[in-house]
Design a protein around this motif. Sequence first.
Motif, PDB file in Angstrom:
ATOM      1  N   THR A 114     -45.063  29.045 -32.872  1.00 45.22           N
ATOM      2  CA  THR A 114     -46.102  29.607 -32.891  1.00 45.22           C
ATOM      3  C   THR A 114     -47.243  29.247 -32.585  1.00 45.22           C
ATOM      4  OG1 THR A 114     -46.530  28.802 -35.145  1.00 45.22           O
ATOM      5  CG2 THR A 114     -45.063  31.023 -34.836  1.00 45.22           C
TER       6      THR A 114
ATOM      7  N   TRP B 200     -45.156  34.740 -25.660  1.00 49.32           N
ATOM      8  CA  TRP B 200     -43.981  34.565 -25.536  1.00 49.32           C
ATOM      9  C   TRP B 200     -43.408  35.838 -26.361  1.00 49.32           C
ATOM     10  CZ3 TRP B 200     -41.994  34.130 -30.442  1.00 49.32           C
ATOM     11  CH2 TRP B 200     -42.693  33.491 -31.683  1.00 49.32           C
ATOM     12  N   ARG B 201     -44.172  36.536 -27.209  1.00 43.35           N
ATOM     13  CA  ARG B 201     -43.709  37.442 -28.249  1.00 43.35           C
ATOM     14  C   ARG B 201     -43.869  38.933 -27.544  1.00 43.35           C
ATOM     15  NH1 ARG B 201     -45.479  36.731 -34.412  1.00 43.35           N
ATOM     16  NH2 ARG B 201     -43.845  38.391 -34.412  1.00 43.35           N
ATOM     17  N   ASN B 202     -44.748  38.986 -26.097  1.00 35.77           N
ATOM     18  CA  ASN B 202     -45.060  40.035 -25.818  1.00 35.77           C
ATOM     19  C   ASN B 202     -43.923  41.111 -25.363  1.00 35.77           C
ATOM     20  OD1 ASN B 202     -47.680  39.219 -25.685  1.00 35.77           O
ATOM     21  ND2 ASN B 202     -48.056  39.291 -23.711  1.00 35.77           N
TER      22      ASN B 202
ATOM     23  N   PRO C  82     -35.901  38.520 -26.261  1.00 30.69           N
ATOM     24  CA  PRO C  82     -36.207  37.387 -26.895  1.00 30.69           C
ATOM     25  C   PRO C  82     -37.169  36.479 -26.144  1.00 30.69           C
ATOM     26  CG  PRO C  82     -33.984  37.282 -25.732  1.00 30.69           C
ATOM     27  CD  PRO C  82     -34.619  38.838 -25.625  1.00 30.69           C
ATOM     28  N   GLY C  83     -38.028  35.896 -26.717  1.00 30.83           N
ATOM     29  CA  GLY C  83     -38.978  35.174 -26.258  1.00 30.83           C
ATOM     30  C   GLY C  83     -38.704  33.334 -26.751  1.00 30.83           C
TER      31      GLY C  83
ATOM     32  N   GLU D  99     -41.381  41.672 -27.363  1.00 31.48           N
ATOM     33  CA  GLU D  99     -40.792  42.088 -28.482  1.00 31.48           C
ATOM     34  C   GLU D  99     -40.496  43.518 -28.691  1.00 31.48           C
ATOM     35  OE1 GLU D  99     -42.504  40.234 -32.076  1.00 31.48           O
ATOM     36  OE2 GLU D  99     -41.506  38.230 -31.620  1.00 31.48           O
ATOM     37  N   PRO D 100     -41.536  44.323 -28.132  1.00 36.02           N
ATOM     38  CA  PRO D 100     -41.234  45.913 -28.441  1.00 36.02           C
ATOM     39  C   PRO D 100     -40.030  46.290 -27.713  1.00 36.02           C
ATOM     40  CG  PRO D 100     -43.486  45.269 -28.009  1.00 36.02           C
ATOM     41  CD  PRO D 100     -42.860  44.160 -27.625  1.00 36.02           C
ATOM     42  N   TRP D 101     -39.571  45.668 -26.476  1.00 33.01           N
ATOM     43  CA  TRP D 101     -38.410  46.005 -25.805  1.00 33.01           C
ATOM     44  C   TRP D 101     -37.010  45.169 -26.230  1.00 33.01           C
ATOM     45  CZ3 TRP D 101     -43.216  45.470 -24.157  1.00 33.01           C
ATOM     46  CH2 TRP D 101     -43.897  46.661 -23.591  1.00 33.01           C
ATOM     47  N   GLY D 102     -37.407  44.460 -27.309  1.00 33.52           N
ATOM     48  CA  GLY D 102     -36.215  43.524 -27.684  1.00 33.52           C
ATOM     49  C   GLY D 102     -35.994  42.446 -26.964  1.00 33.52           C
TER      50      GLY D 102
ATOM     51  N   ASN E 188     -38.443  29.486 -31.481  1.00 27.87           N
ATOM     52  CA  ASN E 188     -39.562  29.816 -31.131  1.00 27.87           C
ATOM     53  C   ASN E 188     -40.400  28.866 -31.857  1.00 27.87           C
ATOM     54  OD1 ASN E 188     -38.852  32.191 -29.603  1.00 27.87           O
ATOM     55  ND2 ASN E 188     -38.640  33.259 -31.738  1.00 27.87           N
TER      56      ASN E 188
ATOM     57  N   SER F 244     -53.267  39.126 -27.456  1.00 31.63           N
ATOM     58  CA  SER F 244     -51.946  38.602 -27.861  1.00 31.63           C
ATOM     59  C   SER F 244     -52.071  37.209 -27.599  1.00 31.63           C
ATOM     60  CB  SER F 244     -50.970  39.032 -26.895  1.00 31.63           C
ATOM     61  OG  SER F 244     -49.737  38.317 -27.361  1.00 31.63           O
TER      62      SER F 244
END
Length: 336
Positions: A5, A207-209, A216-217, A211-214, A3, A203
């Motif tokens: 940032t 690419w991190r959107n 990968p981004g 993450e709450p569902w696990g 990833n 946000s």
Amino acid sequence: MSNETDPGLSGGHNSRTMTEADLKEAYYQMVLIRRFEERAGQLYGMGLIGGFCHLYIGQEAVVVGIQMELKQGDKIITSYRDHGQMLAAGMDPRGVMAELTGREGGYSHGKGGSMHMFSSEKHFYGGHGIVGAQVSLGIGLAFANKYRGTDEVSVTYYGEGASNQGQVYESFNLAALHKLPCLFVLENNRYGMGTSVERSSASKALWRNGEPWGIPGMYVDGMDVEAVRAAAAEAVAHCRAGKGPVLMEVDTYRYRGHSMSDPAKYRQRSEVEDVRKNHDPIDRVRRELLERGVAESDLKAMDDKVKAVVLDAAEFAQTSPEPDPSELWTDILVGS
């Protein structure tokens, strides 16, 4: 998965992972998309294309890099900026251009236009005009792949303007819950219609959107076809292995307005010129090919071939007849 940032263009130094033959193929496909889109813009200006027309100019490396990692049977679905995906998937430029002009020889027999054409042969499922709606359809395609026990993936394209739609997050939940083989490709071209992503999204690392569902981004320089292909190889392998979905944000840029009716006055001309000069995906591959010793004449031959293909497509589109009125009654469902 790796990833980054930095939400801006990284400069995208080619990693030189592609062979000369692959680079030539990528160059040809990207030039084809760009010249096709330029010609489509001209036909729109002449009044030969009606309705909406959203051009893909500047974003060519995204779809070409991803398509190079797909195989027969993989599904593709996208939004209304779709001509590039069609051509990269191997759809006939004649049929695509004829559909743009509303002719019988088009993929939807002249009834779908720019935003609504399909090819079951190429596993291309649209072209959809409702912002974000194709994402939920994309996980449906992925569910079908899993249900049938194949290792095929569903590539679902959408833009940063659709990234905060509720149906996108609902799709994330179901895709993660059922470990669906879906590659979510978020094409961040920085502007949804005329609003910059900085003004519309809380946000900042899209690419991190997931993450709450696990989910990968991945963050990828979408102006570098080699970087896109390398990321796609990793993401597609993840999906094929039954590990569930992946969210890939590709940082790209559109040179034209949102659609042909958009003068794009919300951004500075210098911004567009900077990207064209320093980050153009086609120029980047061209320079690398020349550095590898490919002759200018070889590149010109490819350019000439593309020109001939596009001119042929435009001529076919203008000479193909309009659909018969009886076509109004085909491809529709009637409930009892």
